[in-house]
Enzyme design. Structure first.
Site, PDB file in Angstrom:
ATOM      1  N   GLY A 201      -1.033  64.202 -36.013  1.00 32.96           N
ATOM      2  CA  GLY A 201      -2.205  63.719 -35.283  1.00 32.96           C
ATOM      3  C   GLY A 201      -2.382  62.215 -35.209  1.00 32.96           C
TER       4      GLY A 201
ATOM      5  CG  MET B 180       4.701  71.293 -32.234  1.00 27.18           C
ATOM      6  SD  MET B 180       5.731  70.033 -31.470  1.00 27.18           S
ATOM      7  CE  MET B 180       7.337  70.650 -31.943  1.00 27.18           C
ATOM      8  NE  ARG B 181       1.167  77.642 -30.538  1.00 28.00           N
ATOM      9  CZ  ARG B 181       1.908  78.678 -30.859  1.00 28.00           C
ATOM     10  NH1 ARG B 181       2.346  79.497 -29.933  1.00 28.00           N
ATOM     11  NH2 ARG B 181       2.193  78.932 -32.106  1.00 28.00           N
TER      12      ARG B 181
ATOM     13  CG  HIS C  62       8.982  64.023 -24.749  1.00 27.38           C
ATOM     14  ND1 HIS C  62       8.970  65.175 -25.505  1.00 27.38           N
ATOM     15  CD2 HIS C  62      10.280  63.668 -24.624  1.00 27.38           C
ATOM     16  CE1 HIS C  62      10.213  65.491 -25.825  1.00 27.38           C
ATOM     17  NE2 HIS C  62      11.026  64.595 -25.304  1.00 27.38           N
TER      18      HIS C  62
END
Ligand code: GRF
Length: 189
Positions: free
Chosen positions: A15, A93-94, A112
């Site tokens: 985070g 992470m989905r 990213h």
């Protein structure tokens, strides 16, 4: 409610990008408010950061739902209650599914740690190191149904000046925090 843009940040782990955005909002460097932290790993460090910053947290365990559609409907209803207008993925992470993509068309962005389209998917920094690149990068892009494949909003190239993985990660993360905030600033204007 004031008229600041209400943002939700989705994260699964550490985070640090969440905190960079939340701090920028708190210090009025961004004309926005982080209305909700959405986390698919209850107890992840990002939830501690959120609690410290007094930002509401929505934690859920995907395995307690029949599938993506069901948990995304639950998330959507919370986003609507919180009047969220923009979603920032920050280490979530989905893959985002149709339920959220349809409800937030061109209103979901992601960061990213590579110069996309190079090194999509997990561990982009590790992939780039293994490949032996001499230039690393960071990309902020719109999210669509593909893996790290949506339209690019901003990018930065970061020359490799030696160092091990930890050093490279530290440099890339620092750039991430800066570029995520500056990109949001442009988008919000
Ligand atoms: C960042 O490198 C981000 O680019 C990627 O996941 C990582 C999250 O880091 N999508 P943090 O949780 O914000 O510290």
């Amino acid at each position: 409610m004031n008229n600041k843009k209400r943002i939700a940040i989705f994260a699964s782990g550490n985070g640090s990008n969440f905190e960079a955005i939340a701090e920028a909002c708190r210090q009025n460097r961004l004309d926005a408010q982080v209305a909700l932290c959405v986390c698919d790993h209850p107890g992840a460090y990002v939830t501690e950061r959120a609690k410290r910053l007094e930002i509401p947290v929505l934690e859920f365990k995907p395995k307690n739902y029949s599938g993506k559609e069901e948990y995304e409907r639950m998330i959507l209803s919370e986003l609507q209650k919180e009047e969220v207008e923009l979603i920032c993925l920050a280490g979530y992470m989905r893959i985002v599914g149709k339920t959220l993509l349809d409800a937030y068309k061109e209103k979901i962005i992601n960061i990213h740690p590579s110069l996309l389209p190079a090194f999509p998917g997990v561990d982009a920094i590790g992939q780039a190191l293994k490949y032996g690149v001499k230039v690393f990068g960071v990309t902020v892009h719109f999210v669509d149904e593909t893996l790290d494949g949506g339209k690019i909003i901003s990018q930065i190239a970061i020359p490799y000046e030696g160092g091990d993985r930890e050093e490279v990660e530290t440099i890339i993360h620092a750039w991430e925090h800066a570029i995520y905030v500056s990109t949001l600033k442009k988008l919000l204007n």
